[in-house]
Design an enzyme around this catalytic site. Structure first.
Site, PDB file in Angstrom:
ATOM      1  N   SER A 176      -4.424  -0.202  -2.668  1.00 13.57           N
ATOM      2  CA  SER A 176      -2.908  -0.696  -2.371  1.00 13.57           C
ATOM      3  C   SER A 176      -2.275  -1.571  -1.422  1.00 13.57           C
ATOM      4  O   SER A 176      -1.935  -3.105  -1.988  1.00 13.57           O
ATOM      5  CB  SER A 176      -2.064   0.568  -2.525  1.00 13.57           C
ATOM      6  OG  SER A 176      -2.025   1.526  -3.271  1.00 13.57           O
ATOM      7  N   GLU A 177      -3.206  -1.373  -0.418  1.00 12.02           N
ATOM      8  CA  GLU A 177      -2.605  -2.629   0.439  1.00 12.02           C
ATOM      9  C   GLU A 177      -3.946  -2.695   1.536  1.00 12.02           C
ATOM     10  O   GLU A 177      -4.507  -1.947   2.231  1.00 12.02           O
ATOM     11  CB  GLU A 177      -1.195  -2.162   1.936  1.00 12.02           C
ATOM     12  CG  GLU A 177      -0.123  -2.733   1.326  1.00 12.02           C
ATOM     13  CD  GLU A 177       0.466  -1.532  -0.112  1.00 12.02           C
ATOM     14  OE1 GLU A 177       1.180  -0.959  -0.474  1.00 12.02           O
ATOM     15  OE2 GLU A 177      -0.339  -0.518   0.257  1.00 12.02           O
ATOM     16  N   THR A 178      -3.451  -3.699   2.130  1.00 13.07           N
ATOM     17  CA  THR A 178      -4.889  -4.192   3.133  1.00 13.07           C
ATOM     18  C   THR A 178      -4.518  -5.188   4.489  1.00 13.07           C
ATOM     19  O   THR A 178      -3.420  -5.897   4.016  1.00 13.07           O
ATOM     20  CB  THR A 178      -6.194  -5.388   3.076  1.00 13.07           C
ATOM     21  OG1 THR A 178      -6.650  -4.973   1.655  1.00 13.07           O
ATOM     22  CG2 THR A 178      -6.904  -5.700   3.854  1.00 13.07           C
TER      23      THR A 178
END
Length: 283
Positions: A46-48
Site C-alpha cells: 500500500s505504501e513504501t
C-alpha cells in the site's frame, strides 16, 4: 552496482504476516529521484517510505509512495517508520517530517522493545461530499446513517456509515466507477457502536483497491463519530480492518477537545519488523 537497504514491517498488528505491509528504505540519500516511484511499484505494498535527513527540526524526513503516486501524509507509513527508526535510538518520542507537516509519535516499550505508538495527526478540515448519490451507487450501498463528509488531514477521505459491521463486510464496490468519482481520495465505510468499530477503505485511484489498515483515516473517523453524537470527546475507539483481504488489523483512535475547538486527533497501534533486504541496482 548501488545497494539500497530496506526493512519490511507489518503495521497495526503485533502478529507477523497480518496488518498493513510497509517497506522502509532507511537511508534514501543516494536513491535517485526518478527511482523512488519504480521502487514503490516494485515493492507493491500500500505504501513504501524513503527516509531522508530532517529539514524542519524533526528526527527524520519521510517521503511516502503508493505503487502509483506520492502522498503528502499517510498513517501506517508514519507509525511503521517510527517503530523502525526509533528502535535503535531508544527515543520516547520521534518527530517525523511529512509533506503535510511534522508528526510526533509517542512510543511505549517493554524493556528495549517498542510495543505501541500514538501519533498525533493534523486536525482535519471537514466539508460535504458533492455527489452523495453517485458515491453510494459506486459503493453499491443503499444509504449512510450519518452525513457523507470529506475529512482532509493531509489525506482526503469520505465517510459512509452503514448499519452494522456485517453490512460493512458485505460491501462489493464498483471499483472502476469509484476510482473515477473519488478524484484521488479514499472512501471509508464503517459500522459499529460504542467504542468498537469496523472499517474498510477503498482508494482505487491511488493504486490501492482496498487497504488493510488506514491510520490516516482512523483519526478522522473518531472525530466524525464525535461530531455526530456516536461517541464523546476523549473516548478511545478500537477499529478492525483488513479481514476481507486476509490482513486483519487493529487500530485505536481518539479525538480530544470540545465542540468549539478540537484539541488533538491521535491514532495508535503496534507494528512488527518481519524482513530486511537490499536492492542491488545499476548506479
Amino acid at each position: 552496482m548501488a545497494g539500497f537497504r530496506y526493512v519490511v514491517a507489518d503495521v497495526f498488528t503485533d502478529k507477523p504476516l497480518e496488518g498493513n505491509q510497509l517497506a522502509v528504505f532507511t537511508d534514501a540519500r543516494e536513491i535517485p529521484e526518478d527511482m523512488l516511484q519504480p521502487l514503490a511499484r516494485e515493492m507493491n505494498f500500500s505504501e513504501t517510505v524513503f527516509v531522508l535527513p530532517p529539514e524542519q527540526g524533526g528526527h527524520a524526513r519521510i517521503r511516502i509512495f503508493t505503487p502509483a503516486t506520492e502522498l503528502r501524509f499517510a498513517g501506517h507509513p508514519t507509525l511503521g517508520s517510527a517503530f523502525v527508526l526509533a528502535a535503535p535510538l531508544q527515543l520516547g518520542e520521534i518527530r517525523l517530517e511529512t509533506k503535510a507537516g511534522v508528526i510526533p509519535v509517542r512510543l511505549e516499550r517493554e524493556g528495549a522493545r517498542i510495543t505501541f505508538g500514538w501519533m498525533e495527526q493534523l486536525v482535519p478540515e471537514v466539508k460535504a461530499f458533492p455527489d452523495e448519490a453517485a458515491l453510494l451507487a459506486a459503493l453499491r450501498v443503499d444509504g449512510s446513517e450519518l452525513p457523507v463528509e470529506v475529512y482532509d488531514n493531509g489525506m482526503r477521505f469520505v465517510y459512509v456509515a452503514l448499519g452494522s459491521q456485517d453490512e460493512v463486510a458485505r460491501v462489493q464496490p464498483d471499483f472502476a466507477t469509484l476510482g473515477d468519482l473519488l478524484d484521488g481520495m479514499g472512501a471509508s465505510i464503517f459500522g459499529g457502536s460504542g467504542t468498537t468499530w469496523k472499517t474498510r477503505m477503498f482508494a482505487p485511484g491511488s493504486g490501492v483497491a482496498e487497504d488493510p489498515a488506514t491510520g490516516s483515516a482512523a483519526g478522522p473517523l473518531a472525530l466524525h463519530l464525535v461530531r455526530h453524537g456516536r461517541i464523546e470527546f476523549g473516548d478511545e475507539i478500537e477499529i478492525s480492518q483488513g479481514a476481507e483481504i486476509g490482513r486483519p488489523s487493529t487500530l485505536f483512535a481518539r479525538a480530544t477537545g470540545s465542540a468549539g475547538q478540537v484539541e488533538s486527533v491521535e491514532v495508535g497501534g503496534s507494528a512488527v519488523t518481519v524482513a530486511r533486504g537490499e536492492f542491488r541496482l545499476p548506479a
